[in-house]
Design a protein around this motif. Structure first.
Motif, short mmCIF file in Angstrom:
data_model
loop_
_atom_site.label_atom_id
_atom_site.label_comp_id
_atom_site.label_asym_id
_atom_site.label_seq_id
_atom_site.Cartn_x
_atom_site.Cartn_y
_atom_site.Cartn_z
N LEU A 377 0.80 -1.60 -0.37
CA LEU A 377 -0.23 -0.44 0.21
C LEU A 377 1.07 1.30 -0.07
N PRO A 378 0.68 2.28 -0.43
CA PRO A 378 2.18 3.28 -0.90
C PRO A 378 1.39 4.49 0.36
N LYS A 379 2.11 5.24 0.34
CA LYS A 379 1.91 5.67 1.58
C LYS A 379 1.08 7.09 1.70
N ASP A 380 0.75 7.96 0.25
CA ASP A 380 -0.46 8.82 -0.19
C ASP A 380 -0.99 8.85 -1.00
N SER A 381 -2.20 9.26 -1.46
CA SER A 381 -2.25 9.25 -2.42
C SER A 381 -1.53 9.60 -3.67
N LYS A 382 -0.81 10.45 -4.31
CA LYS A 382 -0.19 10.59 -5.42
C LYS A 382 0.95 9.30 -5.52
N GLY A 383 1.18 7.84 -4.67
CA GLY A 383 1.94 7.31 -4.77
C GLY A 383 0.78 5.88 -5.41
N ALA A 384 -0.72 6.26 -5.19
CA ALA A 384 -1.01 5.73 -5.52
C ALA A 384 -1.88 5.63 -7.04
N LEU A 385 -1.55 6.95 -7.60
CA LEU A 385 -2.37 7.27 -9.36
C LEU A 385 -1.72 6.08 -9.65
N PRO A 386 -2.50 5.89 -10.94
CA PRO A 386 -3.44 6.45 -11.12
C PRO A 386 -5.09 5.70 -10.87
N TYR A 387 -4.93 4.99 -9.47
CA TYR A 387 -5.39 4.81 -8.82
C TYR A 387 -6.78 5.56 -7.68
N SER A 388 -7.32 5.51 -6.68
CA SER A 388 -7.16 5.96 -5.58
C SER A 388 -6.77 5.15 -4.02
#
Length: 813
Positions: A377-388
């Motif tokens: 799991l990424p640390k933040d929303s930016k790292g999750a792109l292109p998903y939420s």
């Protein structure tokens, strides 16, 4: 075996699954949900019932058009290939149109009275359903819009990948149901996915309908989940420590087996290109005795290169090289691609997407496969792109449950696991919260295709796709220098259009000093320089600017000259050519015809279309009457001096008396002045036709509800006069003069206000260039006189002959 099952086997080559047979044997058509696991024939299962009932059986209860919507381009290409094969094997005459931009994407509107299959991405299909068709000209928008909201079966496939477009599809269905009493022909929608959750369809205006009528999806009963691919095994591993930038290349080479096929799925195009490049270097460095072939597949390629992707075909699995094959891909292989890998390695993604990716492994009966999900799991929303981040959090919950169950990720294991999971967990791992919702007022505003005062159009992209992934389409041609405009450009073909994010194209151009981009200008009909790129736009770029690599696709960092796609120029149909600029009147280029004669032949064509659609002799709400009346009147404005003088006197042959007339609707191409209207640029004859309609009715019946209260500018002099007596005198003049004169007036007087409004709208909008808003065009704003679409207050329309409803030809005032 039933008649349908035997026909299905003849067309597809294999007997239908029980679910396919049951669906195809249903003769009644209605909207529905379809939840079928990957690898069990969803595409054939829904296309063939329509083909069988609407075309083979000619059951008019089924809609005339099948509109197949997919989230990605690769899926659309494959679907079109399959559909054409099925149509051919069925021995039927049904055109399959792939709406992917280019000249080819516009021709379907020319045969709206015939069964047809339309296939396209959510961008191409929904933009047309919203009256803002991507890669389509403004004049065609209303035609496409009208056709897609009547007489259609919409099939939305792989809805788990559609994002906000799914909510838009359900809202459109809700709006059509609100207006169903006025619809001439039905429209139905089928939503499909291996992971479909009924609650996904609960948009604000559709949720009540969905809960009342679409609570249960079509599924495969538990007793039929035996044999074939239901018995396949797929082991599962979650490698949380492995990421795309660290250790992945080594793990791919370690896990790949010679003579087998491996599929590596990344979440972004940039990551896929990077892994492909690094893996290529690693293979070259290690120099294995039997190196695997290496392939790259993502959405930023031109169709010209994509057509060579033989490695995505099922028969390519029988042609594996000794070292096997490694395919690096993005979401383009998540669904609709009949690909089977013995090793699947996929980056962490939303759980519905992972289920789809799992379906690309061990896809053939009797196969075994290994599945590895990598990343945490990424640390933040930016790292999750292109998903939420929320979607990925839900996915990790599901993956932990799969590990606990320990049954792997075969379709049987996934179905059995989900059947045991509580409803609350399913809500968590299958979240759907669209960022935008199309409301009724917004949809109604889209009916008007007029640009705003700045020349811009309402942006519908937020209802189709969100984030930075909203595409324009760019094509490359050899262009000398950096001209401001380019007049002679062959229409772009589908195979040379490369999809790329509109924002990226803008940024790329800004970094290329001295490089211009061009778009087709609706006002002038030529390609003009632009700095603004919006989703759906078709953009021309000089080949010397770089920006594309045939091996890796859209490549903003590449400065190498782009190879222009070879091929002969495709001619545009006259309809398409006429719709591309406001001044174009190429539809008037034909053999010599008078306005009256052409009005009569259009009336006859209306009769044929009504008959073909099963609407003949159905004059409910005055439909047939108003359509035919509009047909006879639509070109009356061509008697205007500006239009008539566009046909050069010296090009009117003396030996053809008809050519000497000044009430012509058509003339050969070589008879026209170019530009046609130098005195009144932007002149539109259909506005004159419309004003003439209102003028005649107002004089004949000033009290008629359709015109009561209307006041023309020249009536200012009548202030204080006896208006009633003036109108009575005008009416008397009409009725007491030439008897034929009264025929036209009586036809208009007999209409109700709503019927007259329909006639006026059809006459005004028959080219799609003047519709709801009558505002000055750029030509008018530059004119010395206060014109409106080239028409000046005080212009006179001379007497002309028109076709009347009783079969005669009569003269107007």
């Amino acid at each position: 075996m039933s008649e349908y099952a035997a026909w299905f086997e003849k067309v597809v080559g294999v007997a239908p699954y029980p679910w396919q047979r049951r669906l195809g044997e249903e003769q009644e058509i209605s909207s529905r949900l379809i939840r079928i696991p990957t690898g069990l024939g969803k595409s054939a299962g829904v296309v063939l019932p329509w083909l069988y009932h609407r075309v083979k059986r000619q059951d008019s209860r089924w809609p005339l058009r099948l509109c197949f919507v997919l989230p990605m381009r690769v899926l659309a290409d494959q679907m079109a290939t399959d559909a054409r094969r099925w149509v051919e094997h069925a021995g039927l005459d049904v055109p399959v149109h792939l709406l992917m931009g280019g000249v080819e994407a516009t021709r379907w509107v020319e045969d709206l009275d015939r069964p047809a299959i339309l296939i396209g991405t959510q961008d191409m299909m929904l933009s047309r359903a919203l009256n803002r068709g991507y890669a389509s000209s403004r004049g065609l928008w209303p035609m496409e819009f009208g056709a897609l909201h009547h007489d259609c079966l919409w099939v939305y496939d792989e809805v788990q990948l559609m994002g906000v477009a799914l909510a838009t599809s359900t809202q459109l269905e809700a709006f059509r149901r609100m207006w169903s009493e006025r619809a001439l022909r039905p429209v139905h929608s089928w939503w499909m996915s291996a992971t479909l959750q009924p609650e996904w369809l609960d948009s604000i205006d559709f949720q009540q309908t969905r809960r009342e009528h679409l609570e249960v999806a079509l599924q495969i009963p538990e007793g039929e989940r035996v044999g074939g691919i239901w018995e396949n095994e797929k082991t599962f591993e979650w490698a949380t420590e492995l990421v795309a930038d660290r250790g992945l290349i080594e793990r791919i080479l370690e896990e790949h087996e010679a003579g087998k096929q491996s599929l590596i799925v990344l979440n972004t195009v940039s990551a896929a290109v990077r892994v492909f490049t690094e893996l290529k270097k690693a293979i070259a460095k290690t120099k294995p005795s039997t190196p695997p072939s290496l392939e790259l597949a993502h959405s930023r390629f031109r169709p010209y290169e994509r057509e060579r992707w033989n490695f995505l075909r099922r028969d390519a699995e029988a042609e594996l090289p000794p070292g096997g094959r490694i395919i690096i891909a993005t979401q383009v292989v998540e669904a609709g691609v009949d690909l089977s890998a013995s090793l699947l390695m996929t980056e962490l993604a939303p759980y519905p997407s992972l289920v789809q990716r799992f379906g690309r492994a061990g896809r053939r009966a009797g196969e075994r496969a290994r599945v590895i999900v990598f990343g945490s799991l990424p640390k933040d929303s930016k790292g999750a792109l292109p998903y939420s981040l929320e979607e990925l959090e839900a996915s990790t919950v599901a993956l932990r449950r799969l590990i606990e169950d320990g049954a792997g990720v075969s379709i049987r294991a996934l179905e059995e696991c989900e059947s045991r999971w509580p409803r609350e967990l399913l809500y968590e791992i299958y979240p759907y919260r669209p960022e935008q919702t199309l409301r009724r007022r917004e949809f109604e505003d889209l009916f008007d295709t007029s640009p705003d005062l700045s020349g811009a159009d309402l942006d519908v992209s937020r209802y189709i796709r969100v984030g930075a992934d909203r595409d324009a389409r760019i094509f490359f041609r050899d262009i000398e220098g950096n001209p401001r405009t380019i007049e002679s450009v062959d229409p772009p073909r589908r195979d040379e259009l490369c999809p790329a994010p509109a924002k990226e194209i803008e940024e790329w151009r800004s970094r290329r000093e001295g490089v211009n981009l061009y778009v087709l200008d609706y006002e002038s009909g030529v390609w003009v320089r632009t700095d603004r790129v919006i989703p759906g736009m078709v953009v021309l770029a000089p080949s010397h600017a770089g920006g594309y690599d045939p091996d890796i696709g859209w490549a903003p960092s590449s400065k190498s000259k782009v190879e222009v796609v070879p091929g002969e120029a495709l001619s545009e149909s006259l309809l398409v050519e006429a719709s591309e600029s406001i001044e174009s009147d190429v539809l008037s280029h034909a053999e010599w015809k008078t306005i009256a004669f052409h009005g009569r032949e259009v009336e006859e064509e209306i009769s044929k279309i009504l008959s073909a659609l099963g609407l003949a002799s159905n004059d409910a709400d005055g439909l047939e009457t108003t359509l035919k009346l509009a047909a006879r009147w639509h070109d009356a404005g061509k008697a205007h001096r500006i239009f008539s003088e566009a046909i050069l006197e010296e090009r009117r042959p003396d030996d053809i008396p008809l050519a000497k007339r000044h009430d012509l609707a058509k003339a050969p191409s070589n008879a026209w002045r170019r530009p046609a209207y130098p005195e009144r640029p932007g002149f539109r004859h259909e506005l004159v036709s419309t004003l003439a309609l209102f003028e005649l009715l107002k004089r004949a019946a000033p009290e008629h509800e359709a015109v009561s209260g209307f006041r023309w500018p020249d009536e200012a002099s009548l202030d204080g006069a006896d208006d009633a007596s003036t109108h009575d005198a005008a009416s008397e003049a009409l009725s007491s003069g030439d008897g034929a004169l009264g025929t036209l007036a009586e036809e208009l007087k007999s209409l109700t206000a709503s019927e007259f409004d329909r006639v006026a709208y059809l006459v005004c909008s028959h080219h799609g260039k003047i519709r709801c808003t009558w505002a000055s065009s750029p030509f008018d704003q530059r004119a010395d006189e206060p014109t409106l679409f080239g028409v000046l207050d005080g212009d006179e329309l001379p007497a002309l002959e028109l076709a009347a409803g009783d079969g005669s030809y009569v003269e107007t005032p």
